[in-house]
Design an enzyme around this catalytic site. Structure first.
Site, PDB file in Angstrom:
ATOM      1  CG  ASN A  42      -0.362  -0.143   2.531  1.00 51.98           C
ATOM      2  OD1 ASN A  42       0.661  -0.783   2.693  1.00 51.98           O
ATOM      3  ND2 ASN A  42      -0.981   0.454   3.534  1.00 51.98           N
ATOM      4  CB  ILE A  43       1.674   3.679  -2.267  1.00 53.03           C
ATOM      5  CG1 ILE A  43       2.559   2.482  -2.647  1.00 53.03           C
ATOM      6  CG2 ILE A  43       2.459   4.989  -2.383  1.00 53.03           C
ATOM      7  CD1 ILE A  43       2.929   2.432  -4.132  1.00 53.03           C
ATOM      8  CD  GLU A  44      -1.565   4.792   4.634  1.00 53.77           C
ATOM      9  OE1 GLU A  44      -1.093   5.661   5.394  1.00 53.77           O
ATOM     10  OE2 GLU A  44      -2.294   3.848   5.035  1.00 53.77           O
ATOM     11  CB  CYS A  53      -5.238  -1.522  -1.667  1.00 57.66           C
ATOM     12  SG  CYS A  53      -6.600  -0.744  -0.799  1.00 57.66           S
ATOM     13  CD  GLU A  55      -5.259  -6.028  -1.175  1.00 64.33           C
ATOM     14  OE1 GLU A  55      -4.710  -4.907  -1.106  1.00 64.33           O
ATOM     15  OE2 GLU A  55      -6.048  -6.446  -0.320  1.00 64.33           O
ATOM     16  CB  CYS A  90     -10.781  -2.848   0.593  1.00 68.67           C
ATOM     17  SG  CYS A  90     -10.199  -2.190  -0.986  1.00 68.67           S
ATOM     18  CB  CYS A  93      -8.664  -4.857  -3.557  1.00 66.68           C
ATOM     19  SG  CYS A  93      -7.521  -3.497  -3.231  1.00 66.68           S
TER      20      CYS A  93
HETATM   21  N1  THU Z   1      -5.320  -1.451   2.454  1.00 68.71           N
HETATM   22  C1  THU Z   1      -4.732  -2.314   1.568  1.00 68.71           C
HETATM   23  O1  THU Z   1      -3.574  -2.146   1.176  1.00 68.71           O
HETATM   24  N2  THU Z   1      -5.486  -3.337   1.097  1.00 68.71           N
HETATM   25  C2  THU Z   1      -6.791  -3.569   1.433  1.00 68.71           C
HETATM   26  O2  THU Z   1      -7.420  -4.454   0.858  1.00 68.71           O
HETATM   27  C3  THU Z   1      -7.415  -2.777   2.490  1.00 68.71           C
HETATM   28  C4  THU Z   1      -6.678  -1.576   2.916  1.00 68.71           C
HETATM   29  C5  THU Z   1      -4.524  -0.325   2.965  1.00 68.71           C
HETATM   30  C6  THU Z   1      -5.003   1.018   2.516  1.00 68.71           C
HETATM   31  C7  THU Z   1      -4.496   1.919   3.614  1.00 68.71           C
HETATM   32  O3  THU Z   1      -3.168   2.315   3.301  1.00 68.71           O
HETATM   33  C8  THU Z   1      -4.471   1.028   4.841  1.00 68.71           C
HETATM   34  O4  THU Z   1      -4.572  -0.303   4.373  1.00 68.71           O
HETATM   35  C9  THU Z   1      -5.575   1.299   5.845  1.00 68.71           C
HETATM   36  O5  THU Z   1      -6.808   1.296   5.222  1.00 68.71           O
END
Ligand code: THU
Length: 131
Positions: A42-44, A53, A55, A90, A93
């Site tokens: 994940n890259i915020e 996300c 995935e 999520c 995804c």
């Molecule tokens: N996140 C994922 O990388 N994959 C998911 O399927 C659910 C959420 C990440 C997004 C965000 O950076 C962190 O988890 C919290 O939501």
């Protein structure tokens, strides 16, 4: 490829997560029919909504390299990179998986102590929308 190996790739990717806002580090490893594995984290973003996300990072990498045929994905995640249970994908995804994968596509969710659970995409996204 054994699920345990794919999960190892996901754990490695989780180490590269960029999650300064939520603290949740997530890793994914996407297995293609030709045996190739694409990792994602994940890259915020400070603006929040551009966050991607783990995935979808993996799918974007694979599809942009010409891959279209997918077998399975392993996912792991947790607060500060500590896995205290499985980390289901999520809804967004799941819909991206639907775009490229059939009902039999397998999602491995890593848990504690090397345990994992597996689900098919059909189980995770019943009555799904596609064109
Ligand atoms: N996140 C994922 O990388 N994959 C998911 O399927 C659910 C959420 C990440 C997004 C965000 O950076 C962190 O988890 C919290 O939501």
């Amino acid at each position: 490829m054994k699920p345990e190996i794919l999960i190892q790739y996901a754990l490695e990717a989780m180490g590269r997560a960029y999650a300064p806002y939520s603290g949740y580090k997530v890793g994914a490893a996407l297995l293609c029919a030709d045996g190739a594995v694409y990792q994602g984290c994940n890259i915020e973003n400070a603006s929040y909504t551009p966050t991607i996300c783990a995935e979808r990072t993996a799918f974007a990498k694979a599809v942009s390299e010409g891959q279209r045929d997918f077998v399975a994905i392993a996912i792991c995640g947790g607060k500060d990179g500590v896995i205290d249970g499985r980390f289901p994908p999520c809804g967004v995804c799941r819909q991206v998986m639907r775009e490229f994968c059939n009902d039999e596509f397998i999602v491995y969710m890593a848990g504690r102590d090397g345990k994992f659970e597996s689900r098919t995409l059909a189980q995770l996204l019943p009555d799904s929308f596609s064109l």
